[in-house]
Design a protein around this motif. Structure first.
Motif, PDB file in Angstrom:
ATOM      1  N   MET A  24      21.791  59.977  60.024  1.00 47.91           N
ATOM      2  CA  MET A  24      22.200  61.020  59.084  1.00 47.91           C
ATOM      3  C   MET A  24      20.990  61.771  58.553  1.00 47.91           C
ATOM      4  O   MET A  24      21.013  62.997  58.396  1.00 47.91           O
ATOM      5  CB  MET A  24      22.996  60.405  57.938  1.00 47.91           C
ATOM      6  CG  MET A  24      23.587  61.422  56.977  1.00 47.91           C
ATOM      7  SD  MET A  24      24.623  60.622  55.733  1.00 47.91           S
ATOM      8  CE  MET A  24      25.194  62.069  54.822  1.00 47.91           C
ATOM      9  N   ALA A  25      19.913  61.030  58.284  1.00 48.18           N
ATOM     10  CA  ALA A  25      18.681  61.674  57.813  1.00 48.18           C
ATOM     11  C   ALA A  25      18.120  62.620  58.867  1.00 48.18           C
ATOM     12  O   ALA A  25      17.707  63.746  58.555  1.00 48.18           O
ATOM     13  CB  ALA A  25      17.641  60.607  57.447  1.00 48.18           C
ATOM     14  N   GLU A  26      18.122  62.192  60.125  1.00 48.43           N
ATOM     15  CA  GLU A  26      17.635  63.053  61.207  1.00 48.43           C
ATOM     16  C   GLU A  26      18.517  64.295  61.351  1.00 48.43           C
ATOM     17  O   GLU A  26      18.017  65.400  61.591  1.00 48.43           O
ATOM     18  CB  GLU A  26      17.607  62.274  62.515  1.00 48.43           C
ATOM     19  CG  GLU A  26      16.590  61.151  62.576  1.00 48.43           C
ATOM     20  CD  GLU A  26      15.155  61.645  62.711  1.00 48.43           C
ATOM     21  OE1 GLU A  26      14.951  62.857  62.915  1.00 48.43           O
ATOM     22  OE2 GLU A  26      14.235  60.813  62.622  1.00 48.43           O
ATOM     23  N   SER A  27      19.828  64.124  61.197  1.00 47.98           N
ATOM     24  CA  SER A  27      20.751  65.256  61.306  1.00 47.98           C
ATOM     25  C   SER A  27      20.511  66.258  60.183  1.00 47.98           C
ATOM     26  O   SER A  27      20.494  67.478  60.404  1.00 47.98           O
ATOM     27  CB  SER A  27      22.203  64.766  61.270  1.00 47.98           C
ATOM     28  OG  SER A  27      22.472  63.887  62.332  1.00 47.98           O
ATOM     29  N   TYR A  28      20.305  65.748  58.969  1.00 44.28           N
ATOM     30  CA  TYR A  28      20.021  66.638  57.850  1.00 44.28           C
ATOM     31  C   TYR A  28      18.667  67.331  58.024  1.00 44.28           C
ATOM     32  O   TYR A  28      18.491  68.492  57.629  1.00 44.28           O
ATOM     33  CB  TYR A  28      20.036  65.864  56.540  1.00 44.28           C
ATOM     34  CG  TYR A  28      21.406  65.773  55.900  1.00 44.28           C
ATOM     35  CD1 TYR A  28      22.197  66.904  55.722  1.00 44.28           C
ATOM     36  CD2 TYR A  28      21.913  64.548  55.467  1.00 44.28           C
ATOM     37  CE1 TYR A  28      23.448  66.824  55.147  1.00 44.28           C
ATOM     38  CE2 TYR A  28      23.168  64.454  54.883  1.00 44.28           C
ATOM     39  CZ  TYR A  28      23.932  65.600  54.728  1.00 44.28           C
ATOM     40  OH  TYR A  28      25.175  65.514  54.148  1.00 44.28           O
ATOM     41  N   ALA A  29      17.690  66.634  58.602  1.00 45.49           N
ATOM     42  CA  ALA A  29      16.390  67.256  58.853  1.00 45.49           C
ATOM     43  C   ALA A  29      16.529  68.396  59.853  1.00 45.49           C
ATOM     44  O   ALA A  29      15.903  69.450  59.710  1.00 45.49           O
ATOM     45  CB  ALA A  29      15.399  66.210  59.370  1.00 45.49           C
ATOM     46  N   CYS A  30      17.378  68.189  60.864  1.00 43.22           N
ATOM     47  CA  CYS A  30      17.648  69.247  61.833  1.00 43.22           C
ATOM     48  C   CYS A  30      18.315  70.435  61.151  1.00 43.22           C
ATOM     49  O   CYS A  30      17.963  71.600  61.398  1.00 43.22           O
ATOM     50  CB  CYS A  30      18.531  68.704  62.953  1.00 43.22           C
ATOM     51  SG  CYS A  30      18.900  69.903  64.257  1.00 43.22           S
ATOM     52  N   LYS A  31      19.270  70.166  60.280  1.00 47.74           N
ATOM     53  CA  LYS A  31      19.951  71.234  59.540  1.00 47.74           C
ATOM     54  C   LYS A  31      18.966  72.007  58.676  1.00 47.74           C
ATOM     55  O   LYS A  31      19.021  73.243  58.602  1.00 47.74           O
ATOM     56  CB  LYS A  31      21.065  70.632  58.689  1.00 47.74           C
ATOM     57  CG  LYS A  31      21.818  71.634  57.819  1.00 47.74           C
ATOM     58  CD  LYS A  31      22.908  70.939  57.047  1.00 47.74           C
ATOM     59  CE  LYS A  31      23.609  71.884  56.089  1.00 47.74           C
ATOM     60  NZ  LYS A  31      22.728  72.341  54.988  1.00 47.74           N
ATOM     61  N   GLU A  32      18.057  71.285  58.015  1.00 47.32           N
ATOM     62  CA  GLU A  32      17.047  71.951  57.192  1.00 47.32           C
ATOM     63  C   GLU A  32      16.162  72.852  58.033  1.00 47.32           C
ATOM     64  O   GLU A  32      15.812  73.966  57.619  1.00 47.32           O
ATOM     65  CB  GLU A  32      16.187  70.908  56.472  1.00 47.32           C
ATOM     66  CG  GLU A  32      16.884  70.166  55.349  1.00 47.32           C
ATOM     67  CD  GLU A  32      17.132  71.060  54.146  1.00 47.32           C
ATOM     68  OE1 GLU A  32      16.460  72.107  54.009  1.00 47.32           O
ATOM     69  OE2 GLU A  32      17.999  70.697  53.328  1.00 47.32           O
ATOM     70  N   SER A  33      15.791  72.389  59.226  1.00 49.16           N
ATOM     71  CA  SER A  33      14.922  73.198  60.088  1.00 49.16           C
ATOM     72  C   SER A  33      15.630  74.475  60.526  1.00 49.16           C
ATOM     73  O   SER A  33      15.041  75.556  60.523  1.00 49.16           O
ATOM     74  CB  SER A  33      14.471  72.382  61.304  1.00 49.16           C
ATOM     75  OG  SER A  33      15.551  72.105  62.170  1.00 49.16           O
TER      76      SER A  33
END
Length: 236
Positions: A132-141
């Motif tokens: 989930m953290a990686e997915s949110y990091a992708c969304k932020e990028s």
């Protein structure tokens, strides 16, 4: 005098077509946003950034009202996973602290030749796991890239599971992870060209270092042209 100005402005509107007028509005609007950012947030952006965001807004308006030329419509935006079609590389990574679900992200934007372009980091919403953290990091990028007016990019991540999930044509699973993945897919589809490839963790040390540093920060931070000191020695 007021009537004279009104008549002049009305004649000006008649003298330009809708596309030109909307382009003028987009430019003035983003200049105004930059002025507010400088006055209230003490952040002075670069002229090319104001121009790029204005162009991105104008392109979005043309798509919404259907005024784009036919030849442009023929090459609709596509998400080509695993194909390096962009001129810029965006490295992203997440840091995750399991006990309290705290997460943070690190983003690094580089030219295809490896030159540093920009970077950002910050805290994430509460996460239920590393994916989930990686997915949110992708969304932020992706959100950051859209704000900057970047419409062609290659995303680089060391999370193979996320790469496979975003490349899959299967419907999103109904969970918090699925919501984040769905948001990533929606943002990717808005770009002209967006690909995502998996890289070794050793090649993602810049984004990882930024994500780790964000865990001890109160606010998100961004850098333009010059990387932060604690990763400058790692930049090629």
């Amino acid at each position: 005098m007021g009537d004279g100005f009104g008549a002049w402005f009305e004649s000006l509107l008649r003298s330009v077509d809708e596309n030109h007028f909307t382009a003028m509005v987009a430019i003035m609007y983003h200049i105004w946003l930059q002025r507010n950012s400088a006055v209230w947030d003490y952040k002075v952006g670069l002229p090319w950034h104001v121009h790029a965001t204005a162009v991105a807004s104008f392109d979005a308006w043309r798509k919404a009202v259907g005024t784009e030329p036919r030849q442009h419509e023929a090459s609709a935006p596509t998400v080509a996973v695993g194909q390096s079609t962009g001129q810029l590389f965006c490295y992203f990574d997440a840091a995750y602290v399991a006990p309290d679900g705290e997460g943070a992200y690190g983003l690094v934007l580089q030219h295809a030749g490896g030159e540093f372009f920009a970077a950002k980091n910050g805290l994430l919403p509460p996460c239920h796991g590393p994916f989930m953290a990686e997915s949110y990091a992708c969304k932020e990028s992706l959100s950051w890239l859209r704000e900057r007016g970047v419409m062609e990019v290659v995303l680089r991540t060391d999370c193979l599971n996320l790469r496979h999930t975003l490349s899959s044509s299967a419907a999103e699973f109904h969970s918090y992870d699925g919501v984040a993945v769905s948001a990533c897919r929606d943002l990717m589809s808005l770009l002209h060209s967006c690909s995502i490839i998996c890289i070794p963790r050793s090649s993602n040390v810049l984004a990882h270092s930024l994500a780790q540093a964000a865990l001890s920060q109160a606010n998100s931070m961004a850098w333009e042209d010059v990387p932060p000191a604690f990763i400058s020695t790692l930049v090629d």
